[in-house]
Design a protein around this motif. Sequence first.
Motif, PDB file in Angstrom:
ATOM      1  N   UNK A 125      94.366   4.613-111.421  1.00  0.00           N
ATOM      2  CA  UNK A 125      94.228   6.060-111.591  1.00  0.00           C
ATOM      3  C   UNK A 125      92.777   6.524-111.485  1.00  0.00           C
ATOM      4  N   UNK A 126      91.866   5.805-112.139  1.00  0.00           N
ATOM      5  CA  UNK A 126      90.461   6.214-112.066  1.00  0.00           C
ATOM      6  C   UNK A 126      89.933   6.053-110.646  1.00  0.00           C
ATOM      7  N   UNK A 127      90.339   5.000-109.973  1.00  0.00           N
ATOM      8  CA  UNK A 127      89.904   4.797-108.598  1.00  0.00           C
ATOM      9  C   UNK A 127      90.429   5.920-107.698  1.00  0.00           C
ATOM     10  N   UNK A 128      91.666   6.345-107.957  1.00  0.00           N
ATOM     11  CA  UNK A 128      92.220   7.471-107.190  1.00  0.00           C
ATOM     12  C   UNK A 128      91.431   8.749-107.463  1.00  0.00           C
ATOM     13  N   UNK A 129      90.992   8.919-108.719  1.00  0.00           N
ATOM     14  CA  UNK A 129      90.172  10.085-109.055  1.00  0.00           C
ATOM     15  C   UNK A 129      88.838  10.039-108.312  1.00  0.00           C
ATOM     16  N   UNK A 130      88.262   8.858-108.208  1.00  0.00           N
ATOM     17  CA  UNK A 130      87.003   8.704-107.468  1.00  0.00           C
ATOM     18  C   UNK A 130      87.181   9.123-106.014  1.00  0.00           C
ATOM     19  N   UNK A 131      88.291   8.742-105.410  1.00  0.00           N
ATOM     20  CA  UNK A 131      88.575   9.161-104.031  1.00  0.00           C
ATOM     21  C   UNK A 131      88.733  10.680-103.952  1.00  0.00           C
ATOM     22  N   UNK A 132      89.387  11.251-104.960  1.00  0.00           N
ATOM     23  CA  UNK A 132      89.557  12.711-104.979  1.00  0.00           C
ATOM     24  C   UNK A 132      88.216  13.430-105.059  1.00  0.00           C
ATOM     25  N   UNK A 133      87.234  12.761-105.655  1.00  0.00           N
ATOM     26  CA  UNK A 133      85.876  13.337-105.766  1.00  0.00           C
ATOM     27  C   UNK A 133      85.039  13.050-104.522  1.00  0.00           C
ATOM     28  N   UNK A 134      85.693  12.529-103.485  1.00  0.00           N
ATOM     29  CA  UNK A 134      85.034  12.224-102.200  1.00  0.00           C
ATOM     30  C   UNK A 134      83.930  11.194-102.355  1.00  0.00           C
ATOM     31  N   UNK A 135      84.118  10.270-103.317  1.00  0.00           N
ATOM     32  CA  UNK A 135      83.126   9.210-103.493  1.00  0.00           C
ATOM     33  C   UNK A 135      83.301   8.142-102.418  1.00  0.00           C
ATOM     34  N   UNK A 136      82.202   7.575-101.988  1.00  0.00           N
ATOM     35  CA  UNK A 136      82.256   6.475-101.031  1.00  0.00           C
ATOM     36  C   UNK A 136      82.722   5.182-101.683  1.00  0.00           C
ATOM     37  N   UNK A 137      82.482   5.056-102.995  1.00  0.00           N
ATOM     38  CA  UNK A 137      82.885   3.846-103.712  1.00  0.00           C
ATOM     39  C   UNK A 137      82.885   4.137-105.200  1.00  0.00           C
ATOM     40  N   UNK A 138      83.409   3.184-105.975  1.00  0.00           N
ATOM     41  CA  UNK A 138      83.361   3.264-107.433  1.00  0.00           C
ATOM     42  C   UNK A 138      82.670   2.018-107.958  1.00  0.00           C
ATOM     43  N   UNK A 139      81.726   2.196-108.882  1.00  0.00           N
ATOM     44  CA  UNK A 139      80.975   1.087-109.455  1.00  0.00           C
ATOM     45  C   UNK A 139      81.319   0.922-110.930  1.00  0.00           C
ATOM     46  N   UNK A 140      81.320  -0.334-111.406  1.00  0.00           N
ATOM     47  CA  UNK A 140      81.578  -0.616-112.812  1.00  0.00           C
ATOM     48  C   UNK A 140      80.524  -1.581-113.337  1.00  0.00           C
ATOM     49  N   UNK A 141      80.523  -1.776-114.648  1.00  0.00           N
ATOM     50  CA  UNK A 141      79.575  -2.685-115.279  1.00  0.00           C
ATOM     51  C   UNK A 141      80.125  -4.078-115.498  1.00  0.00           C
ATOM     52  N   UNK A 142      81.207  -4.431-114.812  1.00  0.00           N
ATOM     53  CA  UNK A 142      81.784  -5.759-114.980  1.00  0.00           C
ATOM     54  C   UNK A 142      80.855  -6.849-114.428  1.00  0.00           C
ATOM     55  N   UNK A 143      80.884  -7.994-115.085  1.00  0.00           N
ATOM     56  CA  UNK A 143      80.117  -9.147-114.611  1.00  0.00           C
ATOM     57  C   UNK A 143      81.002  -9.977-113.681  1.00  0.00           C
ATOM     58  N   UNK A 144      80.952  -9.607-112.438  1.00  0.00           N
ATOM     59  CA  UNK A 144      81.680 -10.283-111.375  1.00  0.00           C
ATOM     60  C   UNK A 144      81.001  -9.874-110.079  1.00  0.00           C
ATOM     61  N   UNK A 145      81.171 -10.665-109.017  1.00  0.00           N
ATOM     62  CA  UNK A 145      80.499 -10.351-107.761  1.00  0.00           C
ATOM     63  C   UNK A 145      81.493 -10.056-106.647  1.00  0.00           C
ATOM     64  N   UNK A 146      81.112  -9.111-105.822  1.00  0.00           N
ATOM     65  CA  UNK A 146      81.851  -8.790-104.603  1.00  0.00           C
ATOM     66  C   UNK A 146      80.969  -9.207-103.434  1.00  0.00           C
ATOM     67  N   UNK A 147      81.468 -10.136-102.636  1.00  0.00           N
ATOM     68  CA  UNK A 147      80.706 -10.584-101.471  1.00  0.00           C
ATOM     69  C   UNK A 147      81.530 -10.311-100.214  1.00  0.00           C
ATOM     70  N   UNK A 148      80.870 -10.223 -99.091  1.00  0.00           N
ATOM     71  CA  UNK A 148      81.549  -9.923 -97.836  1.00  0.00           C
ATOM     72  C   UNK A 148      81.575 -11.163 -96.960  1.00  0.00           C
ATOM     73  N   UNK A 149      82.784 -11.643 -96.643  1.00  0.00           N
ATOM     74  CA  UNK A 149      82.975 -12.731 -95.689  1.00  0.00           C
ATOM     75  C   UNK A 149      83.718 -12.155 -94.502  1.00  0.00           C
ATOM     76  N   UNK A 150      84.921 -12.651 -94.249  1.00  0.00           N
ATOM     77  CA  UNK A 150      85.765 -12.014 -93.233  1.00  0.00           C
ATOM     78  C   UNK A 150      86.179 -10.623 -93.698  1.00  0.00           C
ATOM     79  N   UNK A 151      86.158 -10.432 -94.989  1.00  0.00           N
ATOM     80  CA  UNK A 151      86.411  -9.149 -95.650  1.00  0.00           C
ATOM     81  C   UNK A 151      85.783  -9.249 -97.024  1.00  0.00           C
ATOM     82  N   UNK A 152      85.997  -8.252 -97.887  1.00  0.00           N
ATOM     83  CA  UNK A 152      85.426  -8.340 -99.233  1.00  0.00           C
ATOM     84  C   UNK A 152      86.067  -9.475-100.036  1.00  0.00           C
ATOM     85  N   UNK A 153      85.234 -10.260-100.714  1.00  0.00           N
ATOM     86  CA  UNK A 153      85.701 -11.385-101.525  1.00  0.00           C
ATOM     87  C   UNK A 153      85.282 -11.180-102.972  1.00  0.00           C
ATOM     88  N   UNK A 154      86.079 -11.736-103.868  1.00  0.00           N
ATOM     89  CA  UNK A 154      85.764 -11.690-105.291  1.00  0.00           C
ATOM     90  C   UNK A 154      85.158 -13.032-105.692  1.00  0.00           C
TER      91      UNK A 154
END
Length: 377
Positions: A125-154
């Motif tokens: 729901x919050x991510x959908x709200x971010x899209x409604x606000x025309x945001x390019x992305x949503x950021x959080x304070x979680x300790x985890x990494x998003x890396x890009x390989x063939x696509x986004x990886x966790x």
Amino acid sequence: MFDHPLNSLGFAKPPSETRVVVAMSGGVDSSVVAAQLAEEGYDVVGVTLQLYDHGAALAKKGACCAGRDIHDAARVAEVMGFPHYVLDYENTFREAVIEEFADAYLAGATPVPCIRCNERVKFKDLLATARDLNADCMATGHYIQRKVGDGPELHMATDANRDQSYFLFSTTPEQLAYLRFPLGHLASKAETRALAAKYGLSVADKPDSQDICFVPNGNYAAVIEKLRPGSADPGDIVDQSGRVLGQHRGVIHYTIGQRKGLGIGGLGDPLYVVKLDPALRQVIVGPKEALSTRVIPLREINWLGEAPFESREEWHLNVKVRSTRPPRTAVVRPISATEATVELLDPEDGISPGQACVFYAPEGSRVFGGGWIWRGR
């Protein structure tokens, strides 16, 4: 425009033209994310979710998204000069997280509501709200990494002591494409607090929240009794043959693997809770070896590999069956795209329905998703 170098969030345009919604809990982690992105010149919009009635008995001073936290998030936004909104998600949170938490406990499971909150509220729901606000992305304070390989990886966080991958295994590839985790690469929480001090944030020394946000002082049973009156009816403590050893004060007060507080001492070797039977109001106890589990059934699997999950007869992965335990070697055998059987090479004690089983690469930091443990051993 297309020749513009990628900014720190991965977009080929200046930060000032990149809108990012930051999920702000009021704690130091998400506050630092918002402040850092604002300082870098991004078009930051802070959003805080009101998840439950702050005046109710369920609320806990200092808990995630309690009244004080909303104030703290708003203060960070004011200091750093970006807009901040509070959204009322009480009904959504109760229906999607709290009610299932209560029902799972009543069924003898050990639920992990923080995963469901990420899955059903924050990253839906919050991510959908971010899209409604025309945001390019949503950021959080979680300790985890998003890396890009063939696509986004966790990937797991750099700091193994802060890694939150266990609680984020159900993040889908579509969500991962939209999410950003700016703290995942930091070496320690001390770095985060140093950044908070650098930005002059009042939350720089704010303690971390230790408990589930709607469970005061970790007292699960008190919350269940409030949500489901009569749920703490007493019953028998029995051994694996059905022999009555004593009385308990309600199945909801016990968890698989529990040893202390059973009130049945003096019976020889230590006894542990090996099964809960809410229908019969029984707590079944046995020796430690009775807790040993090698084969685990999973459902609701979220797979983050490139090849379809069911494209192989088996996957050789590491798995984690509790957030506090290290990953261990296993063979994952798909039954369908969302169901599997996991065989641990070395048995694990105290596995309970309702917990998550999270998949990791045998080497490296990549997270391959996971599923929910759904029935007893």
